[in-house]
Design an enzyme around this catalytic site. Structure first.
Site, PDB file in Angstrom:
ATOM      1  N   THR A  13       0.852  -1.195   0.000  1.00  0.00           N
ATOM      2  CA  THR A  13       0.000   0.000   0.000  1.00  0.00           C
ATOM      3  C   THR A  13       0.883   1.239   0.000  1.00  0.00           C
ATOM      4  O   THR A  13       0.635   2.199  -0.746  1.00  0.00           O
ATOM      5  CB  THR A  13      -0.946  -0.015   1.232  1.00  0.00           C
ATOM      6  OG1 THR A  13      -1.828  -1.133   1.101  1.00  0.00           O
ATOM      7  CG2 THR A  13      -1.752   1.267   1.348  1.00  0.00           C
ATOM      8  N   SER A  15       4.586  -7.055  -1.990  1.00  0.00           N
ATOM      9  CA  SER A  15       4.252  -7.147  -0.562  1.00  0.00           C
ATOM     10  C   SER A  15       4.718  -8.487   0.004  1.00  0.00           C
ATOM     11  O   SER A  15       4.461  -9.538  -0.590  1.00  0.00           O
ATOM     12  CB  SER A  15       2.728  -7.034  -0.408  1.00  0.00           C
ATOM     13  OG  SER A  15       2.349  -7.320   0.912  1.00  0.00           O
ATOM     14  N   CYS A  44      -9.205  -5.838   2.001  1.00  0.00           N
ATOM     15  CA  CYS A  44      -9.117  -4.412   2.345  1.00  0.00           C
ATOM     16  C   CYS A  44     -10.394  -3.683   1.970  1.00  0.00           C
ATOM     17  O   CYS A  44     -10.659  -2.610   2.462  1.00  0.00           O
ATOM     18  CB  CYS A  44      -7.961  -3.748   1.593  1.00  0.00           C
ATOM     19  SG  CYS A  44      -6.477  -4.702   1.615  1.00  0.00           S
TER      20      CYS A  44
HETATM   21  N1  PLP Z   1      -2.058  -4.675  -4.249  1.00  0.00           N
HETATM   22  C1  PLP Z   1      -2.674  -5.850  -4.379  1.00  0.00           C
HETATM   23  C2  PLP Z   1      -2.930  -6.383  -5.760  1.00  0.00           C
HETATM   24  C3  PLP Z   1      -3.064  -6.581  -3.260  1.00  0.00           C
HETATM   25  O1  PLP Z   1      -3.684  -7.761  -3.407  1.00  0.00           O
HETATM   26  C4  PLP Z   1      -2.807  -6.038  -1.975  1.00  0.00           C
HETATM   27  C5  PLP Z   1      -3.263  -6.747  -0.766  1.00  0.00           C
HETATM   28  O2  PLP Z   1      -4.278  -7.416  -0.771  1.00  0.00           O
HETATM   29  C6  PLP Z   1      -2.134  -4.814  -1.894  1.00  0.00           C
HETATM   30  C7  PLP Z   1      -1.777  -4.154  -3.044  1.00  0.00           C
HETATM   31  C8  PLP Z   1      -1.802  -4.197  -0.568  1.00  0.00           C
HETATM   32  O3  PLP Z   1      -0.730  -4.893   0.027  1.00  0.00           O
HETATM   33  P1  PLP Z   1      -0.302  -4.616   1.529  1.00  0.00           P
HETATM   34  O4  PLP Z   1      -1.216  -5.441   2.381  1.00  0.00           O
HETATM   35  O5  PLP Z   1       1.126  -5.048   1.613  1.00  0.00           O
HETATM   36  O6  PLP Z   1      -0.456  -3.160   1.772  1.00  0.00           O
END
Ligand code: PLP
Length: 376
Positions: free
Chosen positions: A70, A196, A319
């Site tokens: 994120t 991530s 999320c």
């Molecule tokens: N981008 C994608 C495609 C994701 O699936 C996710 C998490 O579900 C994220 C970004 C965000 O990752 P993080 O949890 O490390 O912030």
């Protein structure tokens, strides 16, 4: 418990817990300190950076550690769009961390153009390319969809975008792609690429971004000048070292034939239920994410019934699952009834056929119960 929500997060590998526990206990020195004990900590970070850079076919000085994807995505969008009078083009299938960053920029006056999705979940290349022009400063396209597992052809999209204007910064969110499909950033030609850790058995709270050495981003976080002055804050040493270890183990477990077999078995079992359909299976897919819809069932109820039985599946991005509806499935122009019944099953390279069979057995029973057709 059968846990099939691995696109949401994964269990940390025991090896990673053991390795990082040692680090917390013994190598707790600040990596920026100038006394000898901290040298080892610095070199552990350097080793991890090299390992992770190799997985992206990048140079180690092109890898910047962050707290999560994120953050990487916010950084890419908020500082990658250099010209407030220009426009940015973002696919409509992005994760909330890209989408909401784009909306933030739009609210501040930046022109944001969203490229449509095709019915199969891929970005509509023609629509995207028609939105890129001489005033475009940044393009962001998700590599693998967190909703459907569908793979966008980033190399082709990036090449064609740069044919329109070579100086555009091209960002791709590689969170669901890293270690799960080819992520050679040089071959793809991207300038920025987000990853991530907790999606491949590293700890939560660590991520990274590849920044091509000829691309300049401003820092999003200012302070003591860590990460070559671009991302301040004392490094998450255990998180970083653990992320490199997890990547090595994940890669060693990855077996494409087994993953394909598991996916085929899973989709066959799901389709044997009346009025069930698979979303995004008719195109390039990592086969580690399977979105399926049980028509006539409410996904949230089916999900809770399965959880009661010890089968954990997802309902799209964790999320955003508290928001009503599903933005990305809506962008695929899927019927509301299909969206209402959609669950997401996400597998690991180590998921067994027995686990899939038991999960599917429970899914069938729950669907039949919900449809008032108890098979007893
Ligand atoms: N981008 C994608 C495609 C994701 O699936 C996710 C998490 O579900 C994220 C970004 C965000 O990752 P993080 O949890 O490390 O912030």
């Amino acid at each position: 418990m059968i846990y099939l929500d691995n696109a949401s997060t994964t269990k940390v590998y025991d090896e990673v817990i053991q390795l990082t526990g040692e680090l917390w206990r013994k190598e707790y020195f600040n990596p920026s300190a100038t006394y000898k004990p901290s040298f080892g900590v610095r070199s552990a970070i350097a080793d991890a950076r090299r390992t992770l850079a190799d997985f992206l076919c990048a140079q180690e000085n092109e890898i910047y550690f962050t707290s999560c994807a994120t953050e990487s995505n916010n950084w890419a969008l908020k500082t990658g769009c250099k010209n407030k009078n220009g426009n940015i083009v973002v696919s409509a299938g992005e994760h909330a961390s890209v989408y909401e960053s784009a909306m933030f920029l739009r609210n501040k006056g930046q022109e944001v153009r969203f490229a449509k999705l095709l019915k199969n979940g891929m970005v509509d290349k023609d629509d995207l390319l028609s939105k890129v022009d001489d005033n475009t400063t940044l393009v962001s396209v998700l590599h693998v969809s967190n909703e459907t597992g569908v793979i966008n052809d980033i190399a082709d999209i990036c090449r064609r975008v740069k044919q329109i204007k070579s100086r555009i910064i091209f960002h791709s969110d590689g969170v669901q792609a890293f270690l799960k499909t080819n992520t050679d950033v040089k071959a793809m030609g991207v300038d920025l690429y987000s990853v991530s850790g907790h999606k491949f058995h590293a700890m939560k709270g660590v991520g990274m971004i590849y920044i091509n050495k000829s691309t300049h981003l401003y820092p999003l976080i200012h302070g003591g000048g860590q990460e070559s002055g671009l991302r301040s804050g004392t490094e998450n040493v255990a998180g970083i070292v653990g992320m490199a270890k997890a990547a090595e183990i994940y890669k060693s477990q990855y077996d494409k034939n087994k993953i394909d077999d598991n996916y085929d078995f899973l989709t066959k079992q799901l389709l044997s239920n009346k009025d069930c359909l698979i979303i995004g299976s008719d195109t390039d897919n990592t086969k580690l994410i399977c979105a399926f819809s049980a028509l006539g069932c409410k996904a949230e109820i089916l999900q809770s019934m399965l959880a009661e039985r010890g089968v954990i599946v997802g309902r799209g991005s964790a999320c955003s699952s508290h928001h009503s509806g599903n933005r990305v499935l809506g962008e695929m122009q899927l019927d509301k009834k299909i969206i209402a019944g959609t669950l997401r099953i996400s597998l690991l390279p180590t998921t067994t056929r027995d686990e899939i069979a038991t999960a599917c057995q429970n899914i069938t029973e729950c669907i039949n119960l919900l449809r008032g057709n108890n098979i007893g």
